[in-house]
Design an enzyme around this catalytic site. Sequence first.
Site, mmCIF file in Angstrom:
data_model
loop_
_atom_site.group_PDB
_atom_site.id
_atom_site.type_symbol
_atom_site.label_atom_id
_atom_site.label_comp_id
_atom_site.label_asym_id
_atom_site.label_seq_id
_atom_site.Cartn_x
_atom_site.Cartn_y
_atom_site.Cartn_z
ATOM 1 N N GLU A 176 -6.835 -8.176 -3.285
ATOM 2 C CA GLU A 176 -8.154 -8.461 -3.866
ATOM 3 C C GLU A 176 -8.025 -9.167 -5.206
ATOM 4 O O GLU A 176 -9.018 -9.617 -5.776
ATOM 5 C CB GLU A 176 -8.978 -7.164 -3.986
ATOM 6 N N SER A 226 3.700 -2.311 -2.983
ATOM 7 C CA SER A 226 4.520 -1.324 -3.701
ATOM 8 C C SER A 226 4.964 -0.205 -2.745
ATOM 9 O O SER A 226 4.335 0.025 -1.707
ATOM 10 C CB SER A 226 3.721 -0.762 -4.868
ATOM 11 N N CYS A 281 9.247 -9.816 -5.888
ATOM 12 C CA CYS A 281 9.971 -8.647 -5.363
ATOM 13 C C CYS A 281 11.467 -8.915 -5.337
ATOM 14 O O CYS A 281 12.268 -8.002 -5.224
ATOM 15 C CB CYS A 281 9.482 -8.296 -3.971
#
Length: 497
Positions: A176, A226, A281
């Site tokens: 979002e 996550s 990441c």
Amino acid sequence: MRAIGHFIGGKEVKGTSGRTADVYQPMTGDVQAKVALASKDEVRAAVENAKAAQPAWAATNPQRRVRVLMKFLELVARDNEEMAELLAREHGKTIPDARGDIMRGVEVVEFALGIPHLMKGEYTEGAGPGIDLYSMRQPLGIVAGITPFNFPAMIPMWKFAPAIACGNAFILKPSERDPGVPMKLAALMLEAGLPPGILNVVNGDKEAVDAILDDRDIAAVGFVGSSSIAQYIYERSAATGKRCQCFGGAKNHLIVMPDADMNQAVDALMGAAYGAAGERCMAVSVAVPVGKTTADRLMEKLIPRVESLKIGPSTDPNADYGPLVTKEALQRVRNYVDVGIKEGATLAVDGRDFKMQGYENGFYMGGCLFDNVTKDMRIYKEEIFGPVLSVVRAHDFDEALSLPSDHEYGNGVAIFTRDGDSAREFAAKVNVGMVGINVPIPVPVAYFSFGGWKRSGFGDLNQYGTDSVRFYTKTKTVTSRWPSGVKEGASFTMPTS
Ligand code: NAD
């Protein structure tokens, strides 16, 4: 103010839940759009559209499906600059870096062009008397992808391109925080000739995610984000029998051996630790020099480089990196630096108070560099996801090998050395999913596959490459015998070969 709805049944529709979230422009700190947050009913509407469209798409021959992707690639190239700018303005990364985000997604779409070949089954003639066997790969039906903010073009494409090429309908729930590019990608797929309903985008938060996880018509879920959410998604989707793969956070180490080319190692560390403000990441967040001399040489070269990092707004093509994604992210990263100081690490470069002239409300942070970080510190154990590099000094190779191997995350790791023997031993023994040898961010090319180990990946099979074809299809095996091969009389024993 720009209002971002959902993309359902081949058109952009307004949200009806009455709930919205702010989409920031991180370089100025302004709210630039409101994105709708989908209700359970809106997710259901996307599923119904997908359900209606999917059988005909699965029955379309694979070459024709791939032609849509070929056209899509042309359209992405046509609108590349517009998308890169939109991406940079919503995420905060620089425009050149945003182009890379799009390109690494495009590479997976290019891989998916091989689906007619990749979906071929196997055939064995004469597996028994008059018996032939063949297997076929069939799409799962409706599949979903839930993606993070940090690669709003690449990761949606990693998910939907192979899934759709295999004949599935796809429901994308992007982050979002930067929903503009995923919505644009869906519009381009439609323009490329994809039937309405095959790619739907529902924007939203936990409510939309839970609706996806609980929907029994959705056969598989791929998640990237996550680790705590990855584990939650993994467990909850199992309750409805979904196939699931969830990729989580990371703490990627870069080992610097005494024989490494120090200039190359420093260049590699700078790009991998501070590029995209550390919001990757596969960012390197821990440097591990081996031996005191190596550590001292490394620090001597790193400090001036970190001090002279060029931070700028996303539209500055010469900036090394831009702002972080939100004010909360900035605050969280700053807090980690405070924690590191309290834990006793040496803050060799402090970028906490960096202010960008002319953009005082943007979410900027200067590069931070810690020395003398140890295994027990929170700044070593937890993912910071910002422009902060920790140096952990190792005495020898074995200690350097054990650090990433024992860490709870296992996404990527790199070793810099000229010695083939230690590189080979390191690659074979390290308990991490993706390894670089003199390569700092070892994101495999599109025809291999991407996946971390331990708390960096839950579930089975990697993203993209042939693993994605396995993930998005199910195998059916047919054993056939024709009347001429049948002996008369019933057999009551277990058939064997
Ligand atoms: P995040 O976990 O906050 O969000 C990821 C997705 O989950 C978003 O779509 C979000 O809307 C949704 N979500 C958030 N909270 C939720 C909740 N409580 N319940 C259900 N859904 C929820 O991650 P992020 O901040 O967007 O992305 C950064 C994280 O992603 C980092 O940890 C990073 O390492 C990781 N990441 C991993 C990979 C990989 O391949 N391993 C790749 C990119 C990013």
